[in-house]
Design an enzyme around this catalytic site. Structure first.
Site, PDB file in Angstrom:
ATOM      1  N   LYS A  22       0.829  -1.217   0.000  1.00 19.38           N
ATOM      2  CA  LYS A  22       0.000   0.000   0.000  1.00 19.38           C
ATOM      3  C   LYS A  22       0.862   1.266   0.000  1.00 19.38           C
ATOM      4  CE  LYS A  22      -1.569   1.578   4.082  1.00 19.38           C
ATOM      5  NZ  LYS A  22      -1.286   2.980   4.413  1.00 19.38           N
ATOM      6  N   ASN A  23       1.864   1.300   0.872  1.00 17.93           N
ATOM      7  CA  ASN A  23       2.633   2.533   1.033  1.00 17.93           C
ATOM      8  C   ASN A  23       3.606   2.787  -0.116  1.00 17.93           C
ATOM      9  OD1 ASN A  23       1.187   3.087   3.281  1.00 17.93           O
ATOM     10  ND2 ASN A  23       2.812   2.556   4.742  1.00 17.93           N
ATOM     11  N   CYS A 116      -3.818  13.064  12.667  1.00 20.05           N
ATOM     12  CA  CYS A 116      -4.485  11.769  12.600  1.00 20.05           C
ATOM     13  C   CYS A 116      -4.535  11.227  14.008  1.00 20.05           C
ATOM     14  CB  CYS A 116      -3.751  10.834  11.650  1.00 20.05           C
ATOM     15  SG  CYS A 116      -2.295  10.109  12.345  1.00 20.05           S
ATOM     16  N   ARG A 121       1.196  14.869  12.933  1.00 22.09           N
ATOM     17  CA  ARG A 121       1.640  14.577  11.566  1.00 22.09           C
ATOM     18  C   ARG A 121       1.804  15.830  10.688  1.00 22.09           C
ATOM     19  NH1 ARG A 121      -0.677   9.065   9.312  1.00 22.09           N
ATOM     20  NH2 ARG A 121       1.320   9.130   8.284  1.00 22.09           N
ATOM     21  N   ASP A 308       5.065   0.674  11.780  1.00 20.05           N
ATOM     22  CA  ASP A 308       3.827   0.053  11.301  1.00 20.05           C
ATOM     23  C   ASP A 308       3.687  -1.405  11.744  1.00 20.05           C
ATOM     24  OD1 ASP A 308       3.186   2.444  10.134  1.00 20.05           O
ATOM     25  OD2 ASP A 308       3.862   1.896   8.130  1.00 20.05           O
ATOM     26  N   ARG A 400      -8.522  -0.476   4.542  1.00 19.07           N
ATOM     27  CA  ARG A 400      -7.587   0.488   3.943  1.00 19.07           C
ATOM     28  C   ARG A 400      -6.255  -0.167   3.612  1.00 19.07           C
ATOM     29  NH1 ARG A 400      -5.913   4.594   7.628  1.00 19.07           N
ATOM     30  NH2 ARG A 400      -4.589   4.902   5.833  1.00 19.07           N
TER      31      ARG A 400
END
Ligand code: EPU
Length: 456
Positions: A22-23, A116, A121, A308, A400
């Site tokens: 995803k990233n 967030c 952030r 993460d 997500r």
């Protein structure tokens, strides 16, 4: 809205194919705006974030289609300069539109993304980098306005108090590709997702050296071209399934991955006493190897331990005898999973940026609330090892970032189901169906007793 029910106490067993990252996908989607020629992206995971990024590109004026699952074709002949709040607020990663807009249109108006759940952030480093290139930057009504007509290559130091910045490096890298002169980014993020982006930019005709290192040199070119690019595997998804193997005392192999992207995790799992092998050059297998040990770990920029995977390790260490300490150096308050894990019986105290975890013999299933992507998956992992049923609510967070999560876990033998919220038992009412034969009534796994015998 759906919920996920996990019935714990099953050892996971088998092989799981890891999806595209995803990233890596999100900034690479943005990079397609650097050219008016078509770009074809492969191995894009089927995630709400990826579909959302595709919508943003459409909104920016690009033609975007997915001719087959996992493949996207993007052609940005025309582009608008403005990325509005309604889009940017929904996905923070849309801030990486800044780089391509500055590079190609020499102008950008992008809404500030806001904070967030795990902290403020900021994007000051992104803006500092662009200002060093000579961009004229102003803020107005929640938007950052950038005029890049006088931009030229420069020396930029991108380090901040929490290390470098992943999307900030991506933005500056993309901006510099079409900016005249030489740009030198020092203290660039070295995450594999940044490397993947840089490799795609080179395919598009960018002149970049130092890829993979904290020192990137970019010679600006006049034009970039269309390309085909296959996104790297998701190291965080892979790490999550390895930790799932560990927390259930199971035998799990992750396939189609880059082993070198997972060095810090492998090191910590081995330190805990788990057996890690590499059956093929693109797979990692985890099996139990005797009692597990408590450890200390600190999250750091790559190649350090990734933030993460911090929440998932928190779930795992909650079941490991002894005292473990996790220190979060990237997002010092990223501990929203802790109160929910505590509801399941975990003994975790937060002291500043550290979680002090006293390993428990067992966790018990509970209704819990997901607060962000990695916190949600940590609750799933805890549920896989807990006694009884865990009901994870607000699972849109999981959608997500984890492709086919329930199907992948089910294929490994987990008792997991995605159900309508109405299926959740109301307190005081009997749950439906027989209780006696369900895995939730089995005794908790004692990791001290886990042996290599469970490998098969
Ligand atoms: N920071 C600043 N100023 C900036 C930018 C960042 O102070 O201008 C700070 C942040 O507040 C944080 C640290 O620097 O303390 C690192 O932030 P970074 O900019 O590297 O994060 P990001 O690029 O916004 C990406 C991932 C995150 C991942 C981080 C760190 C994407 C889309 N997001 O975010 O992924 O946690 O890097 O590795 O690539 C996730 O997938 O769950 C996720 C949150």
């Amino acid at each position: 809205m759906d919920v996920i029910r996990v019935r714990g106490n099953r050892k996971l067993q088998g092989t799981v194919k890891i999806s595209g990252a995803k990233n890596a996908a999100l900034p690479i989607f943005a990079a397609t705006l650097l050219t008016d020629e078509p770009c074809v992206l492969e191995n894009i995971p089927d995630l709400s974030d990826a579909r959302f990024m595709a919508d943003i590109l459409r909104h920016m004026g690009a033609s975007v289609e997915s001719p087959e699952p996992g493949t996207w074709r993007i052609e940005a002949k025309n582009l608008h300069t403005r990325a509005p709040y309604e889009l940017v607020r929904k996905m923070r990663a849309s801030v990486c539109l800044l780089g391509p807009l500055v590079a190609r249109l020499k102008r950008a108006e992008v809404s500030l993304p806001g904070g967030c759940v795990f902290g403020p952030r900021p994007i000051d480093l992104h803006l500092k980098g662009l200002a060093r290139l000579g961009c004229d930057i102003s803020m107005e009504a929640g938007y950052v306005h950038i005029d890049a007509k006088n931009a030229k290559g420069a020396h930029v130091f991108l380090g901040g108090r929490h290390g470098s910045t992943v999307l900030g490096t991506a933005n500056l890298l993309m901006a510099a590709t079409l900016t005249p002169g030489t740009t030198h980014i020092e203290s660039a993020a070295c995450e594999p997702e940044v490397t993947d982006l840089a490799e795609m930019l080179v395919k598009m005709g960018a002149h970049i050296s130092g890829i993979g290192s904290p020192s990137l040199h970019i010679e600006g070119v006049d034009k970039l071209y269309g390309c085909h690019h296959r996104i790297i595997a998701d190291r965080i998804e892979a790490g999550t399934y390895l930790i799932a193997g560990a927390i259930t005392g199971g035998d799990v192999t992750v396939n189609d991955i880059e082993i070198r992207h997972l060095g810090a995790l492998i090191d910590k799992l081995e330190e805990m006493g788990l057996c890690i092998t590499t059956p093929t050059p693109r797979s990692i297998r985890i099996t139990p190897d005797g009692p597990l040990k408590a450890i200390d770990l600190t999250t750091l920029p790559h190649p350090g331990f990734p933030t993460d995977l911090q929440a998932q390790m928190c779930a795992l260490l909650s079941l490991v005898p002894g005292l473990s300490i996790i220190t979060e150096r990237i997002y010092p308050s990223r501990f929203m999973h802790v109160p929910e894990l505590q509801r399941m019986g975990a003994n975790i105290a937060i002291e500043g940026p550290s979680a002090i975890i006293t390993g428990q013999k067992r966790l018990s299933g509970a209704p819990v609330m997901a607060s962000d992507l990695r916190a949600s998956v940590a609750l799933i992992l805890a549920g896989l090892a807990a006694e009884g049923d865990t009901w994870v609510q607000r699972i849109y967070h999981l959608d997500r970032g984890y492709e086919k999560l329930d199907q992948k876990f089910a294929a490994l033998g987990a008792d997991i189901a995605r159900l309508p919220a109405s299926a959740m038992p109301v307190e005081g009412e009997e749950p439906e169906g027989p209780l006696e034969a369900t895995p939730r009534n089995l005794p908790a796994i004692d990791h001290n007793l886990a042996t290599v015998a469970s490998n098969n």
